[in-house]
Scaffold this motif. Structure first.
Motif, PDB file in Angstrom:
ATOM      1  N   ASN A 247       1.115  -1.238   0.675  1.00 20.20           N
ATOM      2  CA  ASN A 247       0.171   0.042   0.113  1.00 20.20           C
ATOM      3  C   ASN A 247       0.895   0.898  -0.057  1.00 20.20           C
ATOM      4  O   ASN A 247       0.408   2.415  -0.574  1.00 20.20           O
ATOM      5  CB  ASN A 247      -0.189  -0.115   1.122  1.00 20.20           C
ATOM      6  N   ALA A 248       1.866   1.155   0.803  1.00 23.11           N
ATOM      7  CA  ALA A 248       2.955   2.319   0.638  1.00 23.11           C
ATOM      8  C   ALA A 248       3.109   3.191  -0.619  1.00 23.11           C
ATOM      9  O   ALA A 248       3.414   4.027  -0.843  1.00 23.11           O
ATOM     10  CB  ALA A 248       3.613   2.349   1.967  1.00 23.11           C
ATOM     11  N   TYR A 249       3.775   2.094  -1.341  1.00 25.96           N
ATOM     12  CA  TYR A 249       4.263   2.141  -2.999  1.00 25.96           C
ATOM     13  C   TYR A 249       3.723   1.475  -3.338  1.00 25.96           C
ATOM     14  O   TYR A 249       4.583   2.387  -4.841  1.00 25.96           O
ATOM     15  CB  TYR A 249       6.450   1.008  -2.184  1.00 25.96           C
ATOM     16  N   GLY A 250       2.580   0.928  -3.392  1.00 21.56           N
ATOM     17  CA  GLY A 250       1.438   0.945  -4.810  1.00 21.56           C
ATOM     18  C   GLY A 250       3.113   0.235  -5.603  1.00 21.56           C
ATOM     19  O   GLY A 250       2.160  -0.204  -6.941  1.00 21.56           O
TER      20      GLY A 250
ATOM     21  N   LYS B  70       8.469   7.328   3.366  1.00 19.77           N
ATOM     22  CA  LYS B  70       6.670   6.012   2.499  1.00 19.77           C
ATOM     23  C   LYS B  70       6.939   5.519   3.693  1.00 19.77           C
ATOM     24  O   LYS B  70       5.775   4.753   3.635  1.00 19.77           O
ATOM     25  CB  LYS B  70       7.326   6.226   1.601  1.00 19.77           C
ATOM     26  N   LEU B  71       7.821   4.622   4.261  1.00 18.34           N
ATOM     27  CA  LEU B  71       7.698   3.375   5.405  1.00 18.34           C
ATOM     28  C   LEU B  71       6.960   3.293   5.640  1.00 18.34           C
ATOM     29  O   LEU B  71       6.560   4.022   6.889  1.00 18.34           O
ATOM     30  CB  LEU B  71       9.303   3.111   5.861  1.00 18.34           C
ATOM     31  N   PRO B  72       5.902   2.845   6.371  1.00 17.73           N
ATOM     32  CA  PRO B  72       4.540   2.809   7.283  1.00 17.73           C
ATOM     33  C   PRO B  72       5.234   2.293   8.645  1.00 17.73           C
ATOM     34  O   PRO B  72       6.796   1.829   8.777  1.00 17.73           O
ATOM     35  CB  PRO B  72       3.536   1.381   6.845  1.00 17.73           C
ATOM     36  N   ALA B  73       4.841   2.362   9.783  1.00  9.42           N
ATOM     37  CA  ALA B  73       5.543   2.648  11.431  1.00  9.42           C
ATOM     38  C   ALA B  73       5.782   0.865  11.453  1.00  9.42           C
ATOM     39  O   ALA B  73       4.372  -0.393  11.210  1.00  9.42           O
ATOM     40  CB  ALA B  73       4.512   3.201  12.178  1.00  9.42           C
ATOM     41  N   LEU B  74       6.511   0.895  11.837  1.00 10.87           N
ATOM     42  CA  LEU B  74       6.809  -1.017  12.218  1.00 10.87           C
ATOM     43  C   LEU B  74       6.360  -1.044  13.525  1.00 10.87           C
ATOM     44  O   LEU B  74       6.365  -0.652  14.758  1.00 10.87           O
ATOM     45  CB  LEU B  74       8.339  -0.738  11.860  1.00 10.87           C
TER      46      LEU B  74
END
Length: 85
Positions: free
Chosen positions: A17-20, A81-85
């Motif tokens: 989702n973050a990078y498409g 762009k990296l989502p929270a881990l």
């Protein structure tokens, strides 16, 4: 850079989702990977992931730039762009 057998790896939903993109190959193409993955990449990636979980993006940036040949600006954009881990 063709990732070979690794290219078909389906990314986790949050990353997709973050990078498409849906596969590792699509992400590699988007980021501009220029160096082929080596056997040492797995342990380095795990170490970078653990550092990211602690809030330290330095190892991940080094992996992207030094080990995968991604331009610094692209690496910085990818990490942002990296989502929270």
């Amino acid at each position: 850079m063709d990732l070979g057998a690794l290219g078909g790896y389906r990314l986790p939903t949050a990353i997709s989702n973050a990078y498409g993109v849906t596969t590792a190959q699509e992400l590699a193409d988007q980021l501009g990977v220029t160096k082929a993955p080596t056997p040492a990449l797995g342990p380095a990636a795990d170490s970078a992931y653990q550092a990211l979980r602690r809030g330290d993006s330095g190892p991940a940036r080094r992996l992207l730039v030094d080990d995968l040949g991604i331009r610094e600006t692209k690496a910085d954009e990818a990490l942002a762009k990296l989502p929270a881990l």
